[in-house]
Write a protein that holds these residues in place. Structure first.
Motif, PDB file in Angstrom:
ATOM      1  N   ILE A 380      22.400  55.117 -46.415  1.00  0.00           N
ATOM      2  CA  ILE A 380      23.099  55.937 -45.205  1.00  0.00           C
ATOM      3  C   ILE A 380      24.191  55.254 -44.549  1.00  0.00           C
ATOM      4  O   ILE A 380      23.877  54.004 -44.246  1.00  0.00           O
ATOM      5  CB  ILE A 380      21.916  56.165 -43.984  1.00  0.00           C
ATOM      6  CG1 ILE A 380      20.661  56.700 -44.707  1.00  0.00           C
ATOM      7  CG2 ILE A 380      22.329  56.907 -43.000  1.00  0.00           C
ATOM      8  CD1 ILE A 380      19.601  56.658 -43.733  1.00  0.00           C
ATOM      9  N   LEU A 381      25.314  55.812 -44.708  1.00  0.00           N
ATOM     10  CA  LEU A 381      26.495  55.227 -44.367  1.00  0.00           C
ATOM     11  C   LEU A 381      26.725  55.463 -42.795  1.00  0.00           C
ATOM     12  O   LEU A 381      26.608  56.977 -42.293  1.00  0.00           O
ATOM     13  CB  LEU A 381      27.633  55.586 -45.065  1.00  0.00           C
ATOM     14  CG  LEU A 381      27.763  54.984 -46.528  1.00  0.00           C
ATOM     15  CD1 LEU A 381      27.511  53.585 -46.614  1.00  0.00           C
ATOM     16  CD2 LEU A 381      27.052  55.712 -47.597  1.00  0.00           C
ATOM     17  N   THR A 382      26.967  54.483 -42.028  1.00  0.00           N
ATOM     18  CA  THR A 382      27.108  54.930 -40.570  1.00  0.00           C
ATOM     19  C   THR A 382      28.464  54.094 -40.142  1.00  0.00           C
ATOM     20  O   THR A 382      29.238  53.424 -40.772  1.00  0.00           O
ATOM     21  CB  THR A 382      25.854  54.490 -39.879  1.00  0.00           C
ATOM     22  OG1 THR A 382      25.910  55.147 -38.381  1.00  0.00           O
ATOM     23  CG2 THR A 382      25.537  52.930 -39.685  1.00  0.00           C
ATOM     24  N   LYS A 388      37.497  48.589 -34.887  1.00  0.00           N
ATOM     25  CA  LYS A 388      38.155  48.432 -36.413  1.00  0.00           C
ATOM     26  C   LYS A 388      37.143  49.011 -37.353  1.00  0.00           C
ATOM     27  O   LYS A 388      37.007  48.621 -38.380  1.00  0.00           O
ATOM     28  CB  LYS A 388      38.174  47.011 -36.495  1.00  0.00           C
ATOM     29  CG  LYS A 388      39.497  46.248 -36.083  1.00  0.00           C
ATOM     30  CD  LYS A 388      39.633  44.848 -36.241  1.00  0.00           C
ATOM     31  CE  LYS A 388      40.689  44.284 -35.847  1.00  0.00           C
ATOM     32  NZ  LYS A 388      40.894  42.864 -35.973  1.00  0.00           N
ATOM     33  N   LYS A 389      36.365  49.951 -37.000  1.00  0.00           N
ATOM     34  CA  LYS A 389      35.315  50.531 -37.925  1.00  0.00           C
ATOM     35  C   LYS A 389      35.848  51.148 -39.238  1.00  0.00           C
ATOM     36  O   LYS A 389      36.640  51.887 -39.107  1.00  0.00           O
ATOM     37  CB  LYS A 389      34.136  51.425 -37.057  1.00  0.00           C
ATOM     38  CG  LYS A 389      34.934  52.629 -36.372  1.00  0.00           C
ATOM     39  CD  LYS A 389      33.890  53.416 -35.705  1.00  0.00           C
ATOM     40  CE  LYS A 389      34.712  54.545 -35.261  1.00  0.00           C
ATOM     41  NZ  LYS A 389      33.727  55.445 -34.031  1.00  0.00           N
ATOM     42  N   GLU A 390      35.034  51.322 -40.189  1.00  0.00           N
ATOM     43  CA  GLU A 390      35.365  51.906 -41.457  1.00  0.00           C
ATOM     44  C   GLU A 390      34.734  53.279 -41.323  1.00  0.00           C
ATOM     45  O   GLU A 390      33.613  53.441 -40.613  1.00  0.00           O
ATOM     46  CB  GLU A 390      34.868  51.092 -42.418  1.00  0.00           C
ATOM     47  CG  GLU A 390      35.131  51.902 -44.006  1.00  0.00           C
ATOM     48  CD  GLU A 390      36.617  51.960 -44.164  1.00  0.00           C
ATOM     49  OE1 GLU A 390      37.063  52.968 -43.608  1.00  0.00           O
ATOM     50  OE2 GLU A 390      37.147  51.468 -45.046  1.00  0.00           O
ATOM     51  N   ASP A 391      35.463  54.281 -41.576  1.00  0.00           N
ATOM     52  CA  ASP A 391      34.866  55.734 -41.730  1.00  0.00           C
ATOM     53  C   ASP A 391      33.645  55.812 -42.718  1.00  0.00           C
ATOM     54  O   ASP A 391      33.827  55.514 -43.684  1.00  0.00           O
ATOM     55  CB  ASP A 391      36.119  56.439 -42.197  1.00  0.00           C
ATOM     56  CG  ASP A 391      35.965  57.857 -42.065  1.00  0.00           C
ATOM     57  OD1 ASP A 391      35.582  58.513 -40.937  1.00  0.00           O
ATOM     58  OD2 ASP A 391      35.613  58.598 -43.145  1.00  0.00           O
ATOM     59  N   ALA A 392      32.552  56.253 -42.168  1.00  0.00           N
ATOM     60  CA  ALA A 392      31.303  56.442 -42.815  1.00  0.00           C
ATOM     61  C   ALA A 392      31.623  57.260 -44.095  1.00  0.00           C
ATOM     62  O   ALA A 392      31.082  57.160 -45.187  1.00  0.00           O
ATOM     63  CB  ALA A 392      30.460  56.999 -42.038  1.00  0.00           C
ATOM     64  N   ALA A 393      32.399  58.369 -43.937  1.00  0.00           N
ATOM     65  CA  ALA A 393      32.639  59.624 -45.262  1.00  0.00           C
ATOM     66  C   ALA A 393      33.370  58.680 -46.152  1.00  0.00           C
ATOM     67  O   ALA A 393      33.189  58.975 -47.270  1.00  0.00           O
ATOM     68  CB  ALA A 393      33.444  60.771 -44.591  1.00  0.00           C
ATOM     69  N   LYS A 394      34.374  58.030 -46.017  1.00  0.00           N
ATOM     70  CA  LYS A 394      35.120  57.072 -46.653  1.00  0.00           C
ATOM     71  C   LYS A 394      34.491  56.021 -47.559  1.00  0.00           C
ATOM     72  O   LYS A 394      34.581  55.940 -48.725  1.00  0.00           O
ATOM     73  CB  LYS A 394      36.247  56.357 -46.151  1.00  0.00           C
ATOM     74  CG  LYS A 394      37.151  56.102 -46.984  1.00  0.00           C
ATOM     75  CD  LYS A 394      38.585  55.221 -46.312  1.00  0.00           C
ATOM     76  CE  LYS A 394      39.245  55.888 -45.296  1.00  0.00           C
ATOM     77  NZ  LYS A 394      40.364  55.060 -44.666  1.00  0.00           N
ATOM     78  N   LEU A 395      33.094  55.407 -47.007  1.00  0.00           N
ATOM     79  CA  LEU A 395      32.397  54.681 -47.636  1.00  0.00           C
ATOM     80  C   LEU A 395      31.253  55.424 -48.391  1.00  0.00           C
ATOM     81  O   LEU A 395      31.136  54.784 -49.590  1.00  0.00           O
ATOM     82  CB  LEU A 395      31.410  53.802 -46.476  1.00  0.00           C
ATOM     83  CG  LEU A 395      32.148  52.782 -45.996  1.00  0.00           C
ATOM     84  CD1 LEU A 395      31.253  52.170 -44.637  1.00  0.00           C
ATOM     85  CD2 LEU A 395      32.460  51.636 -46.923  1.00  0.00           C
ATOM     86  N   ALA A 396      31.158  56.407 -48.102  1.00  0.00           N
ATOM     87  CA  ALA A 396      30.044  57.320 -48.934  1.00  0.00           C
ATOM     88  C   ALA A 396      30.865  57.686 -50.296  1.00  0.00           C
ATOM     89  O   ALA A 396      30.397  57.665 -51.395  1.00  0.00           O
ATOM     90  CB  ALA A 396      29.684  58.561 -48.183  1.00  0.00           C
ATOM     91  N   VAL A 415      25.754  60.664 -45.133  1.00  0.00           N
ATOM     92  CA  VAL A 415      26.740  60.112 -44.148  1.00  0.00           C
ATOM     93  C   VAL A 415      26.350  60.419 -42.683  1.00  0.00           C
ATOM     94  O   VAL A 415      25.796  61.682 -42.409  1.00  0.00           O
ATOM     95  CB  VAL A 415      28.118  60.977 -44.504  1.00  0.00           C
ATOM     96  CG1 VAL A 415      29.127  60.354 -43.335  1.00  0.00           C
ATOM     97  CG2 VAL A 415      28.779  60.468 -45.707  1.00  0.00           C
ATOM     98  N   GLU A 416      26.155  59.517 -41.828  1.00  0.00           N
ATOM     99  CA  GLU A 416      25.650  59.534 -40.477  1.00  0.00           C
ATOM    100  C   GLU A 416      26.525  58.814 -39.722  1.00  0.00           C
ATOM    101  O   GLU A 416      26.089  57.473 -39.428  1.00  0.00           O
ATOM    102  CB  GLU A 416      24.059  59.532 -40.229  1.00  0.00           C
ATOM    103  CG  GLU A 416      23.607  59.614 -39.052  1.00  0.00           C
ATOM    104  CD  GLU A 416      24.356  60.972 -38.291  1.00  0.00           C
ATOM    105  OE1 GLU A 416      25.169  60.634 -37.331  1.00  0.00           O
ATOM    106  OE2 GLU A 416      23.645  61.966 -38.383  1.00  0.00           O
ATOM    107  N   PRO A 417      27.651  59.163 -39.129  1.00  0.00           N
ATOM    108  CA  PRO A 417      28.389  58.352 -38.240  1.00  0.00           C
ATOM    109  C   PRO A 417      27.858  57.750 -37.075  1.00  0.00           C
ATOM    110  O   PRO A 417      28.069  56.588 -36.609  1.00  0.00           O
ATOM    111  CB  PRO A 417      29.558  59.010 -37.821  1.00  0.00           C
ATOM    112  CG  PRO A 417      29.632  60.282 -39.040  1.00  0.00           C
ATOM    113  CD  PRO A 417      27.994  60.507 -39.434  1.00  0.00           C
TER     114      PRO A 417
END
Length: 462
Positions: A380-382, A388-396, A415-417
């Motif tokens: 689960i990417l959050t 400075k957070k990384e985008d969860a969708a980009k990580l996914a 993906v759940e930001p």
């Protein structure tokens, strides 16, 4: 002490009326970012009449393991009857976590007095050509002033923020320097090779001050050896001057034998998990042995062994829920990912592994994921609540690409930001025999820890 208290009380009539206001001022310096360099810190120390010269520091740098080494050192010194100050970063839940005396956070009234004394001096430096001191520089100055003029500890366990050479903590000359290890982190600031990162960390080595390290890459160790030699500092290197060997390992209980030039200590027990904690514990023991040998530190063996066993460190392989089982770990770079993956293979048992991950945008996510993906059933990417957070969708997207590469097509990538929603989702998926892990940036770990243990949000800052 009464004169100092009187001065601080007088200062307290100044800028801020509450500790919350003082912390708010410091935290709002975050947009000034990271400015490597010691000129502002040196000027602040000059204006404060060099409080750092009154204190006995153990300076700890390294990519990973700094906090754990500081925790071992603090616990041993405290249980041996010494007053010990500790400065660590980033804090896990509250701003005052980072400045401690004997394991207790700086009191609000002391923080308020010290900040009110320091603020006019910070403003003076800000108005000069040197520019605005950063949040971390001000925090470092607050810690030094508090320890020197309010708390009076016998020793200060002193963790670097980033790097070493140009880190604001490097205004001190310690009794012992420690460099835990070198890895791929903060390379956008410290340099794009292991040698360059090692050179920055080695910047804490001072003339004639002994150095303890567990650095093992030949190219990084070479840099540290040359720096130590140039400063006439004796280097104590893991697997050379000291070493450890595993005796037994189980969840929450590891035992090892320790060997040093001065003496050997059999069957040292620790409760922190992961094989990397054996190395961290050995590094701390070597530093303690140097203090015993050269600075007449008195540590009884039974106290030493008890303190090592009692050492805890929040947010590092910490089981914060038993039903469902939720493990949190602040691994956020490739080396941290490798250590976490090793612990998940060797220390913990589970049927399925459900993994929540949130990162900052500056990290090497690809190599981190390569260590984790072979083990997980659900990813689960959050997103941490941080600028400075990384985008969860980009990580996914990255995770799905890597899953194809390493033939792990059955991993459920979600993906759940919203991290609170991600937490509820992982709880709902984790059966009795499963394990949930929340990992990534400590800004996420701090929030998750506060939420699960106290149903409250953590404060923020590095």
């Amino acid at each position: 002490m009464s004169d100092t208290r009187a001065q601080l009380n007088e200062a307290a009539a100044g800028a801020f009326q509450t500790a919350a206001e003082a912390i708010d001022w410091i935290v709002h310096l975050i947009p000034f970012g990271i400015k490597p360099g010691l000129k502002r810190m040196e000027q602040l120390m000059e204006l404060l009449d060099h409080p750092e010269r009154r204190l006995k520091f153990i300076h700890v740098a390294g990519t990973n393991g700094k906090g754990s080494v500081c925790a071992y050192l603090t616990e041993v010194l405290k249980q041996s009857g010494y007053d010990v100050g500790t400065f660590t970063s980033p804090y896990i839940q509250k701003y005052t976590d980072r400045i401690r005396l004997n394991g207790e956070n700086i009191a609000d009234e002391d923080l308020l007095r010290v900040v009110n004394k320091i603020k006019p001096l910070v403003d003076e430096v800000a108005a000069s050509d040197l520019g605005q001191p950063t949040m971390f520089e001000v925090s470092t100055a607050v810690a030094i002033e508090y320890f020197a003029h309010v708390a009076y500890p016998d020793f200060v366990v002193w963790e670097t923020g980033m790097g070493g050479r140009l880190d604001s903590t490097n205004v001190v000359t310690p009794l012992v320097s420690v460099i835990t290890n070198i890895g791929h982190d903060h390379m956008e600031i410290l340099g794009d090779t292991i040698e360059k990162v090692a050179a920055e960390k080695a910047g804490i080595i001072k003339a004639g001050v002994p150095v303890v390290t567990a650095v093992n890459q030949p190219e990084a160790l070479e840099v540290i050896e040359q720096t130590a030699k140039g400063k006439n500092s004796t280097l104590y290197s893991n697997d050379r001057q000291f070493r450890y060997e595993l005796v037994a390992s189980a969840e929450d209980e590891q035992t090892f034998n320790f060997y040093s030039p001065f003496r050997n200590i059999p069957k040292v027990g620790i409760s922190l998990n992961g094989s990397h904690q054996l190395q961290n514990a050995a590094v701390a023991l070597m530093a303690i042995e140097l203090l015993r040998q050269y600075y007449a530190l008195i540590v009884e063996d039974d106290v030493l062994l008890q303190a090592m066993r009692d050492t805890k460190w929040a947010g590092r392989l910490e089981m914060i829920s038993s039903s469902p089982r939720i493990l949190i770990d602040g691994a956020h770079n490739p080396e941290g990912g490798a250590v976490l993956a090793q612990a998940l293979r060797e220390t913990y048992t589970y049927n399925k592994l459900h993994f929540v991950m949130g990162m900052l945008s500056t990290k090497n996510h690809s190599e981190y994921l390569r260590h984790i993906l072979p083990l997980v059933d659900t990813l689960i990417l959050t997103e941490p609540d941080w600028h400075k957070k990384e985008d969860a969708a980009k990580l996914a997207e990255l995770a799905r690409t890597l899953c194809q590469e390493i033939d792990r097509k059955n991993v459920d990538v979600i993906v759940e930001p919203d991290w609170k929603a991600a937490l509820e989702l992982v709880k709902s998926r984790t059966a009795q025999d499963d394990l949930a892990v929340v990992s990534g940036t400590l800004y996420l770990i701090g929030d998750v820890r506060s939420w699960i243990l106290h149903q409250s949000d953590s404060e923020k800052g590095w």
